[in-house]
Design a protein around this motif. Structure first.
Motif, PDB file in Angstrom:
ATOM      1  N   LEU A  43     -34.099 -40.567  36.611  1.00 25.30           N
ATOM      2  CA  LEU A  43     -35.359 -40.163  35.964  1.00 25.30           C
ATOM      3  C   LEU A  43     -35.364 -38.666  35.668  1.00 25.30           C
ATOM      4  O   LEU A  43     -35.826 -38.223  34.621  1.00 25.30           O
ATOM      5  N   TYR A  44     -34.841 -37.878  36.622  1.00 25.15           N
ATOM      6  CA  TYR A  44     -34.792 -36.419  36.452  1.00 25.15           C
ATOM      7  C   TYR A  44     -33.890 -36.038  35.276  1.00 25.15           C
ATOM      8  O   TYR A  44     -34.227 -35.163  34.471  1.00 25.15           O
ATOM      9  N   ASN A  45     -32.731 -36.708  35.162  1.00 27.12           N
ATOM     10  CA  ASN A  45     -31.793 -36.421  34.066  1.00 27.12           C
ATOM     11  C   ASN A  45     -32.392 -36.771  32.707  1.00 27.12           C
ATOM     12  O   ASN A  45     -32.054 -36.148  31.694  1.00 27.12           O
ATOM     13  N   LYS A  46     -33.295 -37.766  32.684  1.00 23.74           N
ATOM     14  CA  LYS A  46     -33.976 -38.160  31.436  1.00 23.74           C
ATOM     15  C   LYS A  46     -35.180 -37.266  31.140  1.00 23.74           C
ATOM     16  O   LYS A  46     -35.801 -37.388  30.079  1.00 23.74           O
ATOM     17  N   GLY A  47     -35.545 -36.421  32.110  1.00 23.29           N
ATOM     18  CA  GLY A  47     -36.705 -35.547  31.927  1.00 23.29           C
ATOM     19  C   GLY A  47     -38.017 -36.220  32.260  1.00 23.29           C
ATOM     20  O   GLY A  47     -39.092 -35.743  31.859  1.00 23.29           O
ATOM     21  N   GLU A  48     -37.954 -37.326  33.007  1.00 28.29           N
ATOM     22  CA  GLU A  48     -39.172 -38.060  33.371  1.00 28.29           C
ATOM     23  C   GLU A  48     -39.680 -37.632  34.745  1.00 28.29           C
ATOM     24  O   GLU A  48     -38.988 -36.947  35.503  1.00 28.29           O
ATOM     25  N   LYS A  49     -40.904 -38.089  35.073  1.00 31.50           N
ATOM     26  CA  LYS A  49     -41.592 -37.673  36.297  1.00 31.50           C
ATOM     27  C   LYS A  49     -40.975 -38.334  37.534  1.00 31.50           C
ATOM     28  O   LYS A  49     -40.477 -39.449  37.470  1.00 31.50           O
ATOM     29  N   PHE A  50     -41.057 -37.610  38.688  1.00 34.99           N
ATOM     30  CA  PHE A  50     -40.573 -38.130  39.972  1.00 34.99           C
ATOM     31  C   PHE A  50     -41.369 -39.376  40.369  1.00 34.99           C
ATOM     32  O   PHE A  50     -42.587 -39.440  40.203  1.00 34.99           O
ATOM     33  N   MET A  51     -40.676 -40.383  40.915  1.00 32.57           N
ATOM     34  CA  MET A  51     -41.314 -41.640  41.318  1.00 32.57           C
ATOM     35  C   MET A  51     -41.507 -41.664  42.836  1.00 32.57           C
ATOM     36  O   MET A  51     -40.540 -41.539  43.591  1.00 32.57           O
ATOM     37  N   SER A  52     -42.751 -41.825  43.267  1.00 32.83           N
ATOM     38  CA  SER A  52     -43.047 -41.882  44.703  1.00 32.83           C
ATOM     39  C   SER A  52     -42.602 -43.224  45.277  1.00 32.83           C
ATOM     40  O   SER A  52     -42.254 -44.147  44.525  1.00 32.83           O
ATOM     41  N   SER A  53     -42.664 -43.355  46.605  1.00 30.30           N
ATOM     42  CA  SER A  53     -42.207 -44.592  47.253  1.00 30.30           C
ATOM     43  C   SER A  53     -43.078 -45.782  46.847  1.00 30.30           C
ATOM     44  O   SER A  53     -42.561 -46.879  46.606  1.00 30.30           O
ATOM     45  N   ASN A  54     -44.406 -45.587  46.735  1.00 32.75           N
ATOM     46  CA  ASN A  54     -45.308 -46.675  46.327  1.00 32.75           C
ATOM     47  C   ASN A  54     -45.025 -47.120  44.894  1.00 32.75           C
ATOM     48  O   ASN A  54     -44.976 -48.322  44.598  1.00 32.75           O
ATOM     49  N   GLN A  55     -44.855 -46.141  44.003  1.00 28.78           N
ATOM     50  CA  GLN A  55     -44.555 -46.460  42.597  1.00 28.78           C
ATOM     51  C   GLN A  55     -43.216 -47.180  42.472  1.00 28.78           C
ATOM     52  O   GLN A  55     -43.075 -48.111  41.668  1.00 28.78           O
ATOM     53  N   PHE A  56     -42.236 -46.762  43.277  1.00 25.38           N
ATOM     54  CA  PHE A  56     -40.907 -47.383  43.233  1.00 25.38           C
ATOM     55  C   PHE A  56     -40.973 -48.846  43.675  1.00 25.38           C
ATOM     56  O   PHE A  56     -40.345 -49.714  43.055  1.00 25.38           O
ATOM     57  N   ARG A  57     -41.741 -49.128  44.747  1.00 29.49           N
ATOM     58  CA  ARG A  57     -41.848 -50.512  45.235  1.00 29.49           C
ATOM     59  C   ARG A  57     -42.528 -51.413  44.206  1.00 29.49           C
ATOM     60  O   ARG A  57     -42.119 -52.565  44.020  1.00 29.49           O
ATOM     61  N   VAL A  58     -43.559 -50.886  43.525  1.00 31.66           N
ATOM     62  CA  VAL A  58     -44.246 -51.651  42.462  1.00 31.66           C
ATOM     63  C   VAL A  58     -43.276 -51.929  41.318  1.00 31.66           C
ATOM     64  O   VAL A  58     -43.184 -53.058  40.816  1.00 31.66           O
ATOM     65  N   TRP A  59     -42.521 -50.904  40.904  1.00 29.35           N
ATOM     66  CA  TRP A  59     -41.545 -51.061  39.815  1.00 29.35           C
ATOM     67  C   TRP A  59     -40.436 -52.040  40.209  1.00 29.35           C
ATOM     68  O   TRP A  59     -40.025 -52.881  39.403  1.00 29.35           O
ATOM     69  N   LEU A  60     -39.976 -51.948  41.458  1.00 29.86           N
ATOM     70  CA  LEU A  60     -38.902 -52.831  41.938  1.00 29.86           C
ATOM     71  C   LEU A  60     -39.340 -54.296  41.926  1.00 29.86           C
ATOM     72  O   LEU A  60     -38.607 -55.162  41.428  1.00 29.86           O
TER      73      LEU A  60
END
Length: 387
Positions: A43-60
């Motif tokens: 995400l950082y290499n694409k210039g996008e925002k950091f993903m928190s642990s809660n957001q990551f679990r929802v996305w996963l």
């Protein structure tokens, strides 16, 4: 009465089925932790925002797994352990953002720093009897050291814990809620503790704790470790190009090396625990130690191994916990305080004192062992911070 959370770690004896489940859960936790780091890096290499642990679990759960059914084995592991692995990843990033540590590193396979987390969710979870403990997703697991963890029958509550593997052995660490029986401040005088390499600790009351690394037992084990490490290196060298390193003989030899490392580490830790227990049993009103510059000491290539084997940081952390438990004030003196170079009798500072000078001799006629003189100065130090 105010409750206190105390951790108890002991070895367990799981069945083969339970061992397979522990290894599978720890493997899943390691994979998810690494996946979380890699995804945020992407995400950082694409210039996008950091993903928190809660957001990551929802996305996963809502986006990634439906599109990748081959990764559905992630769902088979104990969910609380997987969630904790993601939270640990976020904590590592936060420490990095605050400049408290370096960039989070990926967890390697067969390393003991990945653990299986469990938590009490319902009344039947995390119960403990004298000889066994109930762990969520594993059921009842036998304890090798019976009666070490406080039992549920006696009114103690296990809040959470970890299951870990080290050198082929399985351990459980349980966080137990116990009554806070803080002892009132003693009327005894305080003590100063000078840590060193020649002797592990010299106390101002005259007690000297020897350096365990100089004992015949540890020297013999270290020689044995060198032999086994050479044997392991030869096995790697004899492999043909492209041949797997997961051969049974290599795995056996690697386990031998791990067990020896574990044994040496346990002897050193046991010495630290016994030293702290003996110091605290004297019930001093305060204990004064020095804020040692360990990272600076480690830069000396002649002393770095000796300093690392003394485990000074572990001593300080455990002493602080014991002092808090027993109501003893732990004083930490600044690292620039010249405890070894100051005369305890007249207060004069001997600037030309060398490390090789083991006896402190002052112009006023005072003569004393260098480390004992430092311990006395630490005891009487007026400028300090309370840990």
């Amino acid at each position: 009465m105010r409750k206190l959370l105390k951790s108890f770690k002991t070895e367990i004896n799981p069945t083969e089925e339970q061992k397979a489940k522990i290894r599978k859960t720890i493997g899943t936790c390691r994979y998810i932790y690494n996946f979380y780091l890699a995804h945020n890096k992407e995400l950082y290499n694409k210039g996008e925002k950091f993903m928190s642990s809660n957001q990551f679990r929802v996305w996963l759960n809502n986006e990634y797994l439906p599109k990748h059914p081959e990764c559905f084995w992630i769902k088979e592991a104990y969910s609380k352990a997987v969630t904790q692995a993601v939270n640990n990843g976020q904590a590592a990033f936060i420490r990095f953002f605050k400049h408290q540590s370096s960039f989070p590193r990926f967890k390697k396979k067969n390393r003991s720093d990945v653990k299986m987390y469990f938590v009490k969710n319902n009344p039947k979870d995390c119960r403990c009897q004298r000889h066994r403990i109930n762990i969520p997703s594993l059921g009842w697991v036998r304890i090798k050291e019976k009666g070490y963890i406080p039992t549920t029958k006696d009114g103690y509550v296990i809040k959470s814990g970890h299951v870990s593997i080290k050198a082929g052995r399985y351990y459980v660490s349980a966080l137990v809620e116990i009554p806070n029986n803080k002892i009132a401040n003693s009327s005894n005088e305080g003590i100063g503790v000078d840590l060193g390499i020649k002797d592990f600790a010299v106390v101002s009351n005259g007690k000297v704790y020897k350096n365990i690394n100089r004992s015949a037992r540890l020297k013999k084990l270290e020689k044995q470790l060198i032999r086994e490490q050479r044997s392991l290196s030869r096995r790697y060298e004899n492999l043909k190009k492209g041949e797997s390193t997961q051969k049974a003989n290599i795995q056996k030899q690697r386990l031998k090396v791990q067990k020896l490392h574990h044994k040496i580490d346990n002897i050193r830790t046991d010495h630290i625990n016994k030293t702290i227990a003996e110091i605290v049993k004297t019930k001093p009103s305060y204990i004064t130690i020095e804020d040692l510059n360990i990272s600076g000491m480690m830069k000396n290539r002649y002393l770095s191994k000796a300093v690392a084997s003394q485990k000074f940081y572990e001593f300080r952390i455990k002493l602080q916990a014991k002092c808090n438990e027993n109501g003893i004030e732990l004083r930490v003196v600044d690292r620039w305080y010249p405890s070894s170079k100051t005369c305890h009798c007249c207060g004069a500072i001997k600037k030309d004192l060398k490390l090789s000078d083991r006896i402190f001799k002052c112009d006023c006629g005072y003569s004393e062992d260098r480390d004992f003189n430092a311990a006395l100065n630490l005891r009487d130090a007026m400028t300090y911070e309370v840990a």
